[in-house]
Write an enzyme that holds these catalytic residues in place. Sequence first.
Site, PDB file in Angstrom:
ATOM      1  N   ASP A 194      34.164  47.952  40.532  1.00  0.00           N
ATOM      2  CA  ASP A 194      35.285  48.592  41.214  1.00  0.00           C
ATOM      3  C   ASP A 194      34.983  49.738  42.179  1.00  0.00           C
ATOM      4  OD1 ASP A 194      36.147  46.884  39.247  1.00  0.00           O
ATOM      5  OD2 ASP A 194      37.265  48.382  38.112  1.00  0.00           O
ATOM      6  N   GLU A 428      29.760  50.596  27.425  1.00  0.00           N
ATOM      7  CA  GLU A 428      30.125  49.947  28.688  1.00  0.00           C
ATOM      8  C   GLU A 428      29.004  50.149  29.716  1.00  0.00           C
ATOM      9  OE1 GLU A 428      33.693  51.601  30.318  1.00  0.00           O
ATOM     10  OE2 GLU A 428      34.141  49.831  31.548  1.00  0.00           O
TER      11      GLU A 428
HETATM   12  C1  2M8 Z   1      36.587  47.429  34.770  1.00  0.00           C
HETATM   13  O1  2M8 Z   1      37.724  47.158  35.588  1.00  0.00           O
HETATM   14  C2  2M8 Z   1      39.056  47.410  35.155  1.00  0.00           C
HETATM   15  C3  2M8 Z   1      39.964  46.876  36.253  1.00  0.00           C
HETATM   16  O2  2M8 Z   1      39.827  45.488  36.306  1.00  0.00           O
HETATM   17  C4  2M8 Z   1      39.350  48.858  34.903  1.00  0.00           C
HETATM   18  O3  2M8 Z   1      38.588  49.746  35.301  1.00  0.00           O
HETATM   19  O4  2M8 Z   1      40.397  49.147  34.290  1.00  0.00           O
HETATM   20  C5  2M8 Z   1      35.385  46.760  35.475  1.00  0.00           C
HETATM   21  O5  2M8 Z   1      34.164  47.231  34.953  1.00  0.00           O
HETATM   22  C6  2M8 Z   1      35.466  45.247  35.365  1.00  0.00           C
HETATM   23  O6  2M8 Z   1      34.300  44.660  35.848  1.00  0.00           O
HETATM   24  C7  2M8 Z   1      35.703  44.805  33.928  1.00  0.00           C
HETATM   25  O7  2M8 Z   1      35.941  43.419  33.909  1.00  0.00           O
HETATM   26  C8  2M8 Z   1      36.883  45.543  33.280  1.00  0.00           C
HETATM   27  C9  2M8 Z   1      36.988  45.266  31.785  1.00  0.00           C
HETATM   28  O8  2M8 Z   1      35.747  45.484  31.163  1.00  0.00           O
HETATM   29  O9  2M8 Z   1      36.733  46.950  33.451  1.00  0.00           O
END
Ligand code: 2M8
Length: 457
Positions: A194, A428
């Site tokens: 992101d 993460e």
């Molecule tokens: C992160 O993205 C989400 C939005 O989609 C967020 O920040 O709320 C990113 O690291 C994405 O790659 C990942 O799929 C998601 C859930 O782990 O988190």
Amino acid sequence: MPRARSTTRESCSLSQHTSDWGEMTGNRSRRSGHGLREAATAILAANDHGTHVVPGPGQYPAQWNWDSALIAVGLAHIDPARARLEVEQLLSGRWDDGLLPHIVFRPSDVDYFPGPSVWQSQGMAGAPIVAVSGITQPPVLATAIRVLHECHPDIGFLERSVPSLDRWHRWLHDNRSRSNPLVAIVHPWESGTDNSPRFDKPLSLVSAVDVGRFQRRDLEHVPAEQRPGDEEYGRYASLVEQLRDRSYRPTSDEPLEFIYIDVAFNSILAVAEDDLAWLRQQIGLPAQEARERAAALRQGIAETWDDELGGFLDFDLRQGMPVIESLECVTSLLPMYAGVADQNQLGKLIDTLWDPTGFGPSPEFPVGITSVVKRSDRFDPRCYWRGPVWVNMNWLLVQALRRHGRQEEASRLRDRTLDLVQEHGFYEYYDPRTGEGIGCSRFSWSASLTLDLLERP
Ligand code: 2M8
């Protein structure tokens, strides 16, 4: 619920793999994978909400597209039936025309921004019954299903899932190709990375909504320094509203505030097209079209190479210019994963991969691979996709190195990744200075990909 490791004959050459690993590292507990395997399994069990495994507790209370695919890769080794359910649940969130959304909201009253009331999918033409988002994510699912089928063949499952997978790939080409075989993304969230610095300039041109209009939930779970800023969130939210106004299907001649060719997304899609072709063959369907799409994508990626800069460049379609900053991001190495790079290009990418001022380990930053090159003034060791180490990126790079016959380097990266999760747990992302786990704790894909690194030679 994930169970203990399968003892069937299909358990993916576990013994061969773990003995190689032990020879190289001399680490007793890692040699057998004991402890680590159980710990990873426990994370997936704890994050299992029945229909789907959440990416991480609290912060991510729904089913995410590429998370679920990568989770299925790990579940393939310990509970293939659960892995198949994960995939089927994700596919049940598909829009009629093929779009596989980046989030499937189950239940729909989740504590997440932007949630179902923002996306407003329900009631839109062609939407699935379950609440979903209207954008997508890196298409790694075909690859995950192939891993699953290679470990535990199930033709009936393929017959049920491959048509939806096929529709999604076609949707990407039909809806997101702009005069070239590469597909575009229309929101940074579609890249999965992101707040990567390569989006800084294109995102700065997007009009922002006032952040006072919504409440960010992520900051209730993670310190602000580890997440995108409010300004970025204002633009993310604005893009969601702009896309929603177009029912998430802007026509190809509509001007968009963000429209971007991400080389990494396309590299993942090229491999997924190969894997889709392979899956179709397993069930007696023609594979030629998927193969042709894979070849066209590879050709398109090859053409993004800049000889002077020595890298594959992303392209900002709104401004009509290549994005030089993309070379600072680990995603620029993924053409290696797709097998696009020739020998000269491969040499350059691998140099940057291990370069201590690039993505590789250095005395000050001994943990790799960083998500941004350390020599960049945009590098930030604790902020999300702007510097920390990510297990999914390391996993993709292990596959990339293996693809090019760089077994020793692939093993080195695999071992370093396993050391990291063993010492610091399943987070993460990780601070490359110390290995400290940051972001969301008990993170599912860090656990599932650990299982895969342990189990698949
Ligand atoms: C992160 O993205 C989400 C939005 O989609 C967020 O920040 O709320 C990113 O690291 C994405 O790659 C990942 O799929 C998601 C859930 O782990 O988190």
